[in-house]
Design a protein around this motif. Structure first.
Motif, PDB file in Angstrom:
ATOM      1  N   GLY A 113     -12.839  85.263  27.889  1.00 31.94           N
ATOM      2  CA  GLY A 113     -11.520  85.087  28.482  1.00 31.94           C
ATOM      3  C   GLY A 113     -11.500  83.946  29.475  1.00 31.94           C
ATOM      4  O   GLY A 113     -11.403  82.769  29.095  1.00 31.94           O
ATOM      5  N   ALA A 128     -13.973  81.096  28.731  1.00 32.18           N
ATOM      6  CA  ALA A 128     -14.062  80.645  27.338  1.00 32.18           C
ATOM      7  C   ALA A 128     -14.200  79.132  27.235  1.00 32.18           C
ATOM      8  O   ALA A 128     -14.948  78.616  26.393  1.00 32.18           O
ATOM      9  N   GLY A 129     -13.497  78.400  28.091  1.00 32.20           N
ATOM     10  CA  GLY A 129     -13.537  76.939  28.042  1.00 32.20           C
ATOM     11  C   GLY A 129     -14.902  76.359  28.303  1.00 32.20           C
ATOM     12  O   GLY A 129     -15.240  75.275  27.795  1.00 32.20           O
ATOM     13  N   MET A 157     -14.684  77.044  23.673  1.00 30.75           N
ATOM     14  CA  MET A 157     -13.711  77.843  22.937  1.00 30.75           C
ATOM     15  C   MET A 157     -12.310  77.354  23.269  1.00 30.75           C
ATOM     16  O   MET A 157     -11.917  77.305  24.437  1.00 30.75           O
ATOM     17  N   ALA A 158     -11.543  76.982  22.236  1.00 31.92           N
ATOM     18  CA  ALA A 158     -10.194  76.465  22.455  1.00 31.92           C
ATOM     19  C   ALA A 158      -9.261  77.528  23.005  1.00 31.92           C
ATOM     20  O   ALA A 158      -8.288  77.224  23.695  1.00 31.92           O
ATOM     21  N   SER A 159      -9.560  78.797  22.696  1.00 29.57           N
ATOM     22  CA  SER A 159      -8.726  79.902  23.161  1.00 29.57           C
ATOM     23  C   SER A 159      -9.599  81.144  23.262  1.00 29.57           C
ATOM     24  O   SER A 159     -10.691  81.190  22.701  1.00 29.57           O
ATOM     25  N   PRO A 160      -9.138  82.167  23.995  1.00 32.68           N
ATOM     26  CA  PRO A 160      -9.919  83.405  24.072  1.00 32.68           C
ATOM     27  C   PRO A 160     -10.183  83.994  22.696  1.00 32.68           C
ATOM     28  O   PRO A 160      -9.435  83.755  21.745  1.00 32.68           O
ATOM     29  N   PRO A 205     -10.191  86.210  19.508  1.00 31.17           N
ATOM     30  CA  PRO A 205      -9.098  87.008  18.941  1.00 31.17           C
ATOM     31  C   PRO A 205      -9.372  88.501  19.032  1.00 31.17           C
ATOM     32  O   PRO A 205     -10.513  88.941  19.239  1.00 31.17           O
ATOM     33  N   GLU A 213     -19.249  80.211  19.379  1.00 30.56           N
ATOM     34  CA  GLU A 213     -19.545  79.349  20.528  1.00 30.56           C
ATOM     35  C   GLU A 213     -20.552  79.989  21.481  1.00 30.56           C
ATOM     36  O   GLU A 213     -21.409  79.308  22.050  1.00 30.56           O
ATOM     37  N   ASN A 244     -12.518  86.033  13.125  1.00 26.64           N
ATOM     38  CA  ASN A 244     -11.734  84.953  13.734  1.00 26.64           C
ATOM     39  C   ASN A 244     -10.250  85.277  13.701  1.00 26.64           C
ATOM     40  O   ASN A 244      -9.775  85.890  12.815  1.00 26.64           O
TER      41      ASN A 244
END
Length: 301
Positions: A33, A36-37, A41-44, A46, A101, A301
Motif C-alpha cells: 500500500g 508500493a512505490g 509498483m504502479a499501484s497497490p 489488487p 515486484e 493480478n
C-alpha cells in the motif's frame, strides 16, 4: 470438542503466534500500500492478491498455531492435516499473494543466491519430499517432537523447501519461468510418486509407529512444549493420549496417511488440469492474457 475444552484459551489459540501472524499481515499491507512505490509498483496490489495472502496466512495460523496445531499433538490424523494445510495450502496461497515486484526486491538482497539450484524442479521435489519422508520415520519424528528447538527448526526448513517445490508451478516472476508444460506435468507426477512411500509406510503399518501418540511419557513430554502446566501435570490430569482417543492409534495413523495423500492428490490434480489447460492454450496460439502466470501467478493480478 475433541478434548480441546480440557485446555486453556492460550493453549488452543496460541496468542503469541497469532500476534506474529497479524504483524506479518500488517507489514504486507504496508508494503503493498503506502510503500508500493518504493518497489516499482504502479499501484497497490489488487484485491485478489490480498485475498490470497490473507487466506494463506490464516491457513498457516490454523495449522501451526490454532486448534489444528494442538489437535495435531493429540491425534496423528490432525498432525497430517496440519502438515497438509501448511505445505500444500498455505504456501502456494502466500506465494500467489506476494506481488512480483516484492519478489524481485527480495531476490536482489538474497544472501543465498548460490543456492538457487535448490529451486530446480528435480532438486526441489527431492528436497521437500525427502525432508517430509525423513520426518515421518518413527525415530526421527519422535526425536523432533521431543526437542522443541529441533522441532521449530525442522518445520521452518520444511516450509522453505515447500516454497522451493511450489516455485516451479506458480513462479511469480515470468522472466524466471523457464519450465514448459511438459516439465511441469512431469514435476507434478514426480511429487505424487515421491510422497507415496512415506504415506504407504504409515497407512499399511500393522502397529502404531510413533511413541508421541501412544506412549504416555513421550506424549506428555511433547505436549509439554505446547500447553501450560508441564509434562507431570498432563500425566496427572489425563494419564496419556488414550484419554483423547476417538479411534485406536493404528486407525488414527491410517486416517492420517490416507488424508495426507488424498489432499496432495486433489491439489496436484487441480494443478495438473491447470497446466494442461494453459499449455493447450499456448500451443494453439490463443490469447492467454487473462490466464495465471506460470499456471497461477497472473491470476492474482
Amino acid at each position: 470438542m475433541l478434548g480441546l475444552n480440557a485446555f486453556s484459551f492460550a493453549d488452543v489459540w496460541s496468542p503469541l503466534f497469532l500476534a506474529g501472524i497479524l504483524v506479518a499481515v500488517s507489514g504486507y499491507f504496508v508494503l503493498i500500500g503506502p510503500m508500493a512505490g518504493l518497489f516499482g509498483m504502479a499501484s497497490p496490489a489488487p484485491l485478489r492478491r490480498r485475498v490470497f495472502f490473507v487466506t494463506g496466512m490464516a491457513m498457516l495460523y490454523l495449522a501451526q498455531g490454532g486448534p489444528v496445531s494442538l489437535l495435531g499433538h493429540l491425534m496423528f490424523s490432525f498432525h497430517m492435516l496440519s502438515m497438509a494445510l501448511s505445505n500444500y495450502v498455505a504456501v502456494p496461497l502466500i506465494m500467489l499473494g506476494i506481488p512480483a515486484e516484492l519478489w524481485r526486491a527480495a531476490l536482489r538482497v538474497n544472501p543465498f543466491r548460490r543456492l538457487s539450484f535448490l529451486a530446480h524442479p528435480v532438486t526441489a521435489a527431492l528436497l521437500f519430499n525427502g525432508l517430509f519422508s525423513l520426518y515421518h520415520i518413527p525415530a526421527v519424528h519422535d526425536y523432533v517432537m521431543l526437542h522443541f528447538a529441533v522441532h521449530r527448526l525442522y518445520y521452518f526448513v520444511l516450509f522453505i523447501a515447500s516454497v522451493l517445490m511450489w516455485w516451479t508451478l506458480i513462479n511469480p516472476l515470468p522472466e524466471r519461468d523457464r519450465w514448459g508444460g511438459l516439465t511441469k506435468v512431469g514435476f507434478i507426477f514426480l511429487n505424487m510418486v515421491l510422497l507415496t512411500p512415506a504415506c504407504g509406510l504409515i497407512i499399511f503399518a500393522d502397529k502404531p509407529l510413533y511413541a508421541t501418540y501412544s506412549d504416555p511419557d513421550a506424549w506428555a513430554r511433547a505436549m509439554g512444549y505446547c500447553v501450560s502446566g508441564g509434562s507431570a501435570a498432563l500425566l496427572r490430569s489425563f494419564g496419556g493420549p488414550a484419554f483423547f482417543e476417538v479411534m485406536s492409534p493404528r486407525v488414527d495413523q491410517q486416517v492420517g496417511g490416507i488424508g495426507m495423500k488424498f489432499i496432495q492428490e486433489v491439489i496436484f490434480a487441480s494443478m495438473l488440469a491447470s497446466v494442461f489447460y494453459h499449455w493447450y492454450k499456448k500451443e494453439n496460439g490463443q490469447d492467454d492474457e487473462e490466464l495465471p502466470e506460470s499456471s497461477g501467478a497472473k491470476a492474482a493480478n
